[in-house]
Design an enzyme around this catalytic site. Structure first.
Site, PDB file in Angstrom:
ATOM      1  N   ASP A 200      41.768  53.218  36.502  1.00  0.00           N
ATOM      2  CA  ASP A 200      40.689  52.236  36.481  1.00  0.00           C
ATOM      3  C   ASP A 200      39.530  52.722  37.337  1.00  0.00           C
ATOM      4  OD1 ASP A 200      39.093  50.030  36.261  1.00  0.00           O
ATOM      5  OD2 ASP A 200      40.288  48.771  37.609  1.00  0.00           O
ATOM      6  N   LYS A 207      33.686  51.470  40.593  1.00  0.00           N
ATOM      7  CA  LYS A 207      34.237  51.298  41.933  1.00  0.00           C
ATOM      8  C   LYS A 207      33.699  52.370  42.877  1.00  0.00           C
ATOM      9  CE  LYS A 207      38.793  49.707  40.256  1.00  0.00           C
ATOM     10  NZ  LYS A 207      38.888  48.385  40.907  1.00  0.00           N
ATOM     11  N   GLU A 279      38.767  44.209  34.007  1.00  0.00           N
ATOM     12  CA  GLU A 279      39.281  44.598  32.689  1.00  0.00           C
ATOM     13  C   GLU A 279      40.729  44.206  32.461  1.00  0.00           C
ATOM     14  OE1 GLU A 279      41.554  47.108  35.023  1.00  0.00           O
ATOM     15  OE2 GLU A 279      39.429  46.639  35.275  1.00  0.00           O
ATOM     16  N   ARG A 281      42.406  41.466  32.903  1.00  0.00           N
ATOM     17  CA  ARG A 281      42.584  40.193  32.193  1.00  0.00           C
ATOM     18  C   ARG A 281      42.211  40.308  30.719  1.00  0.00           C
ATOM     19  NH1 ARG A 281      38.598  37.416  36.345  1.00  0.00           N
ATOM     20  NH2 ARG A 281      39.581  39.093  37.551  1.00  0.00           N
TER      21      ARG A 281
END
Length: 427
Positions: A200, A207, A279, A281
């Site tokens: 991720d 991030k 992302e 969820r």
């Protein structure tokens, strides 16, 4: 080969020369752990971490007082992501030894899978590892289907396809059916849904390095529910359970999803994307729709979903959310029996409405006006569970992974949660 260091247990305090709070002492015969009756399993785990830190890589658990739980506590603290360790286990009765062996097989699989580099473990590899593990313990009682890439879009899995399309590694949905009854029409007792984001980056809501460097572990929920099903099978699970793993990378590319995109799900819900780093969820929603269609007695989803859960609980507890008080109580009772840390956080009807969008029914993230991020994330998921008020548990896996070593754990995955979910499935 190096001679094993003997590790023994004592209920007597350490000699005063070792200090008032000494939990272990060393003599010519080996190392003695001094139990005080207050938190013996925690003491053993902390001592094992210290023993590993001394560079001792071959031990023999010797003498009286060892049982499966104490052996396991030692191994939880002793195991680390680098190097090899050898433990000579004490004599245990058959049932205790089988339980210990099962934990070593399944929970070590979970820890090692979560610790694997993202380069080695993409969406397809994660799904196949799960199939291999369950098939190994269940044999012909398992069937499965893997759907990937454009087939996901064609079959309406728009959340998973949208998140995963930015990577050269195709997104994957694993649908696995454990059916020990042999009856194809047997009712489904439970569905397990896992977030399997194998890396991720945050997508275009990228991030910072300090928050991205552990994101190989963002598939921890998928590994946890896979391990839980395998462990429950080894404990004699005799009911039909289905497993749904939603596996993808969340990366940046010319084909990646963008802020302002709207996703239309199979249940008719439209979701505006206002944060590509929310992302998990989006992919879980597809799995929860499939789980709801099975009409099971319970649905359990597990995901490393929010930083808000870690802010509330640190890495010490998994966060539990549910509208079903009785079922939440059952899971917490299972956690107590297995000595695993879970803590229930709030989830109310109003959390379901704290995701407003100007262009769709839902936003995929709450605004500054609604800062209870872990609760609003659970509220989002509830829109994809047909009967969300009964039979549904959401686990935000805040205790899955540690970026740095602490007193009880090495850096990396913990495996916590596997036994609790398995306990609930077999209760």
């Amino acid at each position: 080969m190096t001679e094993a260091m003997k590790i023994t247990l004592s209920t007597q305090p350490a000699d005063a020369r070792w200090g008032e709070k000494a939990t272990y002492s060393i003599n010519n015969d080996g190392i003695t752990l001094h139990l005080n009756g207050a938190d013996d399993l925690g003491l053993i785990q902390r001592a094992a971490r210290k023993i590993d830190g001394l560079g001792i890589k071959h031990v023999q658990l010797s003498g009286e007082g060892w049982d499966a739980d104490r052996c396991w506590a030692f191994w939880q603290g002793y195991k680390g992501p680098k190097g090899t360790r050898k433990v000579e286990w004490p004599d245990l009765d058959d049932a205790q030894r089988q339980e210990l062996d099962n934990r070593l097989m399944i929970i070590d699989w979970v820890r090692d899978t979560i610790n694997a580099p993202a380069e080695e473990l993409g969406p397809s590899q994660l799904a196949q590892r799960a199939v291999d593990l369950i098939s190994n313990v269940a044999g012909d009682r398992v069937t499965y289907r893997i759907t990937k890439g454009e087939d996901l879009r064609e079959q309406g899995y728009m959340g998973l396809h949208t998140v995963g399309r930015g990577s050269e590694r195709s997104p994957v949905l694993l649908a696995l059916d454990y059916n020990p009854t042999g009856d194809k029409e047997a009712p489904v007792y439970a569905c397990l849904v896992g977030k399997g984001i194998t890396f991720d980056s945050g997508g275009y809501s990228i991030k910072q390095t300090a928050f991205m460097d552990s994101m190989k572990s963002d598939m921890g929920g998928a590994a946890t529910v896979t391990g839980a099903l395998a462990f429950a099978i080894m404990r004699g699970l005799n009911k039909r359970v289905k497993l749904f793993l939603c596996c993808a990378d969340n990366l940046i590319s010319g084909n990646a999803f963008k802020l302002g995109d709207i996703i239309t799900y199979r249940n008719g819900k439209k979701v505006e994307v206002m944060n590509t780093d929310a992302e998990g969820r989006l992919v879980l929603a597809d799995g929860l729709i499939d789980a709801s269609a099975q009409k099971p007695e319970m649905i359990i989803d597990a995901a490393t979903l929010t930083g808000a859960a870690k802010t509330a609980l640190g890495n010490d507890y998994h966060a539990l959310f549910s509208f079903d008080d009785a079922l939440a109580g059952r899971l917490l009772a299972s956690a107590s029996q297995e000595n695993e840390p879970f803590w229930r956080l709030p989830l109310a009807e109003f959390h379901r409405s704290q995701l407003p969008s100007n262009f769709a029914e839902l936003n995929n993230t709450g605004s500054a006006a609604y800062p209870a991020g872990a609760s609003t994330a659970a509220g989002f998921l509830s829109h994809f569970v047909e009967n969300y008020q009964q039979g549904w548990l959401h686990i935000d896996c805040s205790a899955t992974y540690r970026k740095a070593p602490v007193e009880q754990w090495s850096a990396g995955a913990t495996g916590l949660g596997v036994r609790t979910i398995a306990n609930l499935l077999t209760a």
